[in-house]
Each structure stands twice: as C-alpha cells, then as structure tokens.
Design an enzyme around this catalytic site. Structure first.
Site, PDB file in Angstrom:
ATOM      1  N   PHE A  70       9.292  12.796   2.045  1.00  0.00           N
ATOM      2  CA  PHE A  70       8.143  12.213   2.718  1.00  0.00           C
ATOM      3  C   PHE A  70       8.109  10.749   2.272  1.00  0.00           C
ATOM      4  O   PHE A  70       8.553  10.425   1.173  1.00  0.00           O
ATOM      5  CB  PHE A  70       6.846  12.957   2.354  1.00  0.00           C
ATOM      6  N   THR A  71       7.581   9.870   3.135  1.00  0.00           N
ATOM      7  CA  THR A  71       7.674   8.421   2.874  1.00  0.00           C
ATOM      8  C   THR A  71       7.174   8.036   1.480  1.00  0.00           C
ATOM      9  O   THR A  71       7.891   7.407   0.703  1.00  0.00           O
ATOM     10  CB  THR A  71       6.861   7.642   3.922  1.00  0.00           C
ATOM     11  N   ASP A  95       4.802  20.455  -2.691  1.00  0.00           N
ATOM     12  CA  ASP A  95       3.894  19.554  -1.978  1.00  0.00           C
ATOM     13  C   ASP A  95       3.171  20.425  -0.952  1.00  0.00           C
ATOM     14  O   ASP A  95       3.751  20.842   0.046  1.00  0.00           O
ATOM     15  CB  ASP A  95       4.688  18.430  -1.301  1.00  0.00           C
ATOM     16  N   TYR A 108     -20.504  11.232 -14.414  1.00  0.00           N
ATOM     17  CA  TYR A 108     -19.190  10.677 -14.725  1.00  0.00           C
ATOM     18  C   TYR A 108     -18.296  11.728 -15.373  1.00  0.00           C
ATOM     19  O   TYR A 108     -17.146  11.894 -15.009  1.00  0.00           O
ATOM     20  CB  TYR A 108     -19.355   9.475 -15.655  1.00  0.00           C
ATOM     21  N   PHE A 136       6.828   0.274   7.711  1.00  0.00           N
ATOM     22  CA  PHE A 136       6.157   0.809   8.904  1.00  0.00           C
ATOM     23  C   PHE A 136       4.648   0.579   8.882  1.00  0.00           C
ATOM     24  O   PHE A 136       4.012   0.549   9.921  1.00  0.00           O
ATOM     25  CB  PHE A 136       6.463   2.301   9.096  1.00  0.00           C
TER      26      PHE A 136
HETATM   27  C1  LIG Z   1       0.120  12.907   3.669  1.00  0.00           C
HETATM   28  C2  LIG Z   1       1.142  13.459   2.817  1.00  0.00           C
HETATM   29  C3  LIG Z   1       1.351  12.974   1.522  1.00  0.00           C
HETATM   30  C4  LIG Z   1       0.561  11.802   0.960  1.00  0.00           C
HETATM   31  O1  LIG Z   1      -0.785  12.077   0.919  1.00  0.00           O
HETATM   32  P1  LIG Z   1      -1.908  10.908   1.037  1.00  0.00           P
HETATM   33  O2  LIG Z   1      -3.191  11.612   0.819  1.00  0.00           O
HETATM   34  O3  LIG Z   1      -1.771  10.321   2.393  1.00  0.00           O
HETATM   35  O4  LIG Z   1      -1.593   9.929  -0.020  1.00  0.00           O
HETATM   36  C5  LIG Z   1       2.340  13.567   0.770  1.00  0.00           C
HETATM   37  N1  LIG Z   1       3.076  14.573   1.255  1.00  0.00           N
HETATM   38  C6  LIG Z   1       2.925  15.049   2.485  1.00  0.00           C
HETATM   39  C7  LIG Z   1       3.770  16.164   2.974  1.00  0.00           C
HETATM   40  C8  LIG Z   1       1.953  14.521   3.320  1.00  0.00           C
HETATM   41  O5  LIG Z   1       1.811  15.001   4.563  1.00  0.00           O
END
Ligand SMILES: *Cc1c(COP(=O)(O)O)cnc(C)c1O
Length: 481
Positions: A132-133, A222, A80, A454
């Site tokens: 990004f979404t 990111d 853990y 979506f």
């Molecule tokens: C997939 C993705 C995310 C989110 O990551 P998850 O592991 O799906 O939560 C964030 N930013 C970008 C650019 C991504 O391609």
C-alpha cells in the site's frame, strides 16, 4: 443486507438503513468541470469539493456514521490520561480480536510508522501480498524494501478467482529460504487495496501465518479493509460459511502477532491503532506513541472518534452492515460489464475499479492512462475517482519511471453514502465516456514531488483533448449538466 429477492427478478441491492441527515450536492456545468480540472493540475486530489458532484475518491474517513455511533460520541470521556473512552475501545478490541494490548495512533499510516520504526532496518525485506502506498513509503524511508508475493491471478484484471489477494505460498517459502534472515515480519493486507479491494482467504491467511511462525518471524495484519474481506470470506469460502463474522475474526486474529488498522475505514470513523496479543511486542512499540502520536490513551485521536470507532467495530460484526459496500460495488461493476466497459473482476471491496489500460489502450503507460481517465471521468460527470496506476508509484532510485503492474481508476463507494440512482448516473456517464474514449489523451508532469507524488503532483494534458471532450459532451447532452 440479507438476500432479499425482487419479484421482477432484478438483482438490486436493498438498503437496510434509512437516511436521516443529508448534504446538498452541486453538479457544475461541463465547461466549469474542465476548467476546475485544469486548476487542479489534472490531479483529482487537488480538486475543490464545491466542484465535485459524486466524490468517489476514497472510502477513507467519509463513510456514513450510524445513529449509535453519533450517540456514543456524545458520551466520550475527555481526559488526558486514564480516559474511560480508551478503556471502552480497548475492551471492544479485546472482544473482537481477543487482543490484550492496544496502541492508539492518529490514523493507519501512523501505525505503519510505529511498526516500521520498531522492526525495519537498512536492508530489511518485508514480504507482503501487495504494497500500500503509505506502507511502502515508511519501509523504504528506513532503508527496507518490499517484496510482493500476491498470486499471479491477483494482478490479472479479469478473473473469477474469489481471493485475488492471496499469497503465493511457494514464493513465500522460497523467499524465506533465500533471505529469511533479512525478514523481520510478513505483512498480510486484507481487502488488498491497490489491486481492487481484493480479499485474502481465511485458509491462505492461516497458511501464511504457519509458514512465517515456522521461521520464527512475526505476522502483521493490515486490517484497514478487514470488513470487506470478512464479507467475502463469509460468502465465498466454503470452510467459513457456517461461521459468524465474529468467529471468522477470532480465527484470523489468533494467528496474527500484530493487527493494525486505519479506523477511517475499519470502524467507519477516524483514527487508527495497533492491537497486540503479546506484552513484549507491545512494550517494544509503546514509547513511540507518546513521541509521535499523543498520550497512550488517545494517540492523537479525539475521544469522540474513539467512541465512534468502538461502536463502528461492533457494527462491523453485522453482516447487514458490512455487506452494503460489496453489494453496491458488485451492482456498479456488473452494470458496467453489461455495457462492455473494462472493469476489474470479480468486484472487490472499497470501490469499482476501471481498467484504464483497457479503457484507453491508445494512451502509453508513460503518459499515465489511469490519471488521464480520472480527469476524463471528472469532466464527463463531476465524478471524482483516484488514480491507482503509475502516478501512484515512486520513481526508481535512478530516476526512471516505475511502471505500475496495473493501471486502475478507483471509484470508491464510501459505505452507505450514495444512493442507487447516483450509482446509475455514474455508470451512465462512464458509458458515454467509453463511447468517446478515442478523444481522451495522456498527461505529463509539470510539478513532480519526489515522494507520494500522487497527492500533490501537477500535470497537464499532452494535447487539447479536454476541450474536445467538452465539445462532444455539449453536442450529445445539449444544455443538460
Ligand atoms: C487507508 C489505508 C492505510 C492508511 O491508513 P490512513 O488512515 O489513511 O493513514 C493503510 N493500509 C491500507 C490497506 C489502507 O487502505
């Protein structure tokens, strides 16, 4: 993949790996495919895997793992607290990014949640090359807003620009002049997902970071799609051509304050996390990990995944490994281009992107051309793609539709998963569909969730176009699947 030339002159990407575990696939008849699409509410997210032949929905968590990754999973340290696995992963991140601190999170969006909760307030503005979404959902949930500053070329579907994910630096400067006090950080998305996996150049990343730091703010990267972006920097950017992938990564990392990623993509595993240089910043975010993810040495991940991630990150520094995705995507894009099918150019990372507005010019944006194309490609070939257009957007606060700047159908090529003949099959069925594009009509919502619609939304065709498509398929393919 090094450039191995064929005597024939054919431009064929040659795999530098062999397949040792396989999964059987089924291709169900076209009638069943149309029925399955109906059952799934014309949303490819809701299809069942047993009805899918080539799953090109995403590259997330479905990349093939290497023998070294599988072996590493067997020696994970399942404790853990104080797990040796966590130390190995942190050391690997230190080796690659030169970051001293790591906060584990169960996947990329969890890292986004932690960063947003720490820095975003009501009225905050977060500039980024493109949203990004899940990133946008976390920022807007907290009352912040997103400003997209990608260069104009970024949303031009056909282009020869090698770095369509670049920031417009003038717009960034202007935004700082106007609303600098509302900006806590600027987010650079590598391998810009929603505009076709398009890269950001090393030069642009460095210039963005310099501007942001001059204004005393933070740069957040990111890095979910960094592996493709590294390949493009190495092959397309003059100033990087003599640098190794490790050197390029270090150069980038040096300019970033916070690096977060989804390990479902970066590292060919599952999970995610946040790598940080500075202790203060680390401490600011740290308490959110045990609150939302899990203890600090696993953050909601299984230790096996963490071991696989550490090895995957190491393999990401190998050009033979990271080139497979972009080269297969380029092959698919080039073949479709030769056949006159509208695709996003230049080919990016993560997948081949069909231009749904060009493919279905007769379908109005309010009737979701990218969603309709996703349904039609599935019916035509059992191929599951992902709508990246208006359905993937959120409605405005007043309930009106927010039309996407581009309507794309993404056909992801998870890394090392598909063979070249499967890619050729996909090209063949897409060409058939293109020749019958007049048959395809639009969609409308029957069930529409208010957030991330979506994923769960259900739609229906505006006419009986799916039946007509099945009829045409039977006529042309006789009793073939
Ligand atoms: C997939 C993705 C995310 C989110 O990551 P998850 O592991 O799906 O939560 C964030 N930013 C970008 C650019 C991504 O391609």
């Amino acid at each position: 993949m090094p450039e191995i030339k064929f005597y024939s002159g054919d431009d064929i990407p040659l795999e530098l790996h062999k397949v040792r575990i396989v999964q059987k696939l089924d291709l169900v008849p076209v009638e069943r495919r149309a029925e399955a699409m109906m059952e799934a509410g014309f949303n490819t997210f809701l299809l069942k895997n047993k009805d899918i032949f080539l799953d090109m929905l995403t590259d997330s968590g479905v990349n093939a793992m290497s023998d070294r990754q599988l072996a590493a999973m067997m020696v994970a340290d399942d404790s853990y607290a104080g797990s040796a696995t966590f130390t190995r992963l942190t050391d690997k991140l230190k080796e690659i990014f030169d970051t001293d601190y790591f906060l584990p999170a169960h996947q990329g969006r969890a890292a986004e949640n932690i960063i947003a909760m720490t820095f975003v307030k009501e009225g905050s503005i977060i500039p980024m090359n493109y949203h990004f979404t899940t990133t946008k959902a976390h920022i807007t949930r907290l009352g912040g807003s997103v400003e997209e500053l990608v260069i104009d070329e970024g949303i031009r579907l056909t282009s020869t620009h090698p770095f369509k994910g670049n920031f417009d630096l003038d717009k960034l400067e202007a935004l700082f002049e106007k609303s600098g006090d509302k900006i806590p950080f600027v987010r650079i998305e590598t391998g810009t997902n929603l505009i076709g996996g398009q890269p950001v150049s090393l030069e642009n990343m460095e210039a963005v970071a310099d501007i942001v730091h001059r204004h005393g703010k933070l740069v957040v990267m990111d890095a979910s799609l960094l592996q493709d972006n590294l390949y493009f920097i190495k092959t397309r950017e003059e100033k990087a051509k003599d640098l190794t992938l490790r050197e390029i990564t270090r150069r980038i990392s040096k300019k970033m304050d916070i690096i977060y990623f989804s390990a479902r993509k970066l590292g060919f595993a599952r999970g995610g996390g946040i790598a940080i240089h500075d202790k203060e910043l680390y401490l600011k975010m740290r308490e959110l990990v045990p609150m939302f993810e899990g203890f600090l040495t696993y953050g909601g991940m299984s230790v096996r995944e963490m071991e696989a991630m550490a090895v995957g990150l190491d393999e990401t520094m190998d050009m033979d490994v990271v080139s497979q995705g972009p080269l297969f995507i380029k092959y698919m894009t080039d073949e479709l281009l030769k056949l006159g099918v509208p695709v996003v150019t230049p080919a990016g990372g993560l997948g081949c992107h069909l231009d749904a507005s060009g493919f279905l010019p007769h379908v109005r944006q309010e009737e979701y051309p990218a969603g309709a194309l996703a349904a039609a490609v599935y019916i035509a070939g059992g191929i599951r793609g992902m709508e990246r257009g208006t359905i993937s957007e959120q409605r405005e606060v007043d309930g009106s539709e927010h039309l996407a700047s581009v309507e794309l159908l993404r056909l992801a090529l998870p890394r090392r998963v598909f063979t070249l003949s499967q890619v050729k099959y996909a090209v063949d069925r897409i060409k058939w569909l293109y020749d019958h594009r007049d048959l395809v009509g639009g969609l409308r919502f029957v069930e529409e969730p208010s957030s991330l619609r979506f994923f769960f939304g259900r739609l229906e065709p505006v006419s009986n176009w799916p039946d007509k498509l099945v009829e045409a398929f039977r006529k042309d393919f006789k009793d073939s699947l």
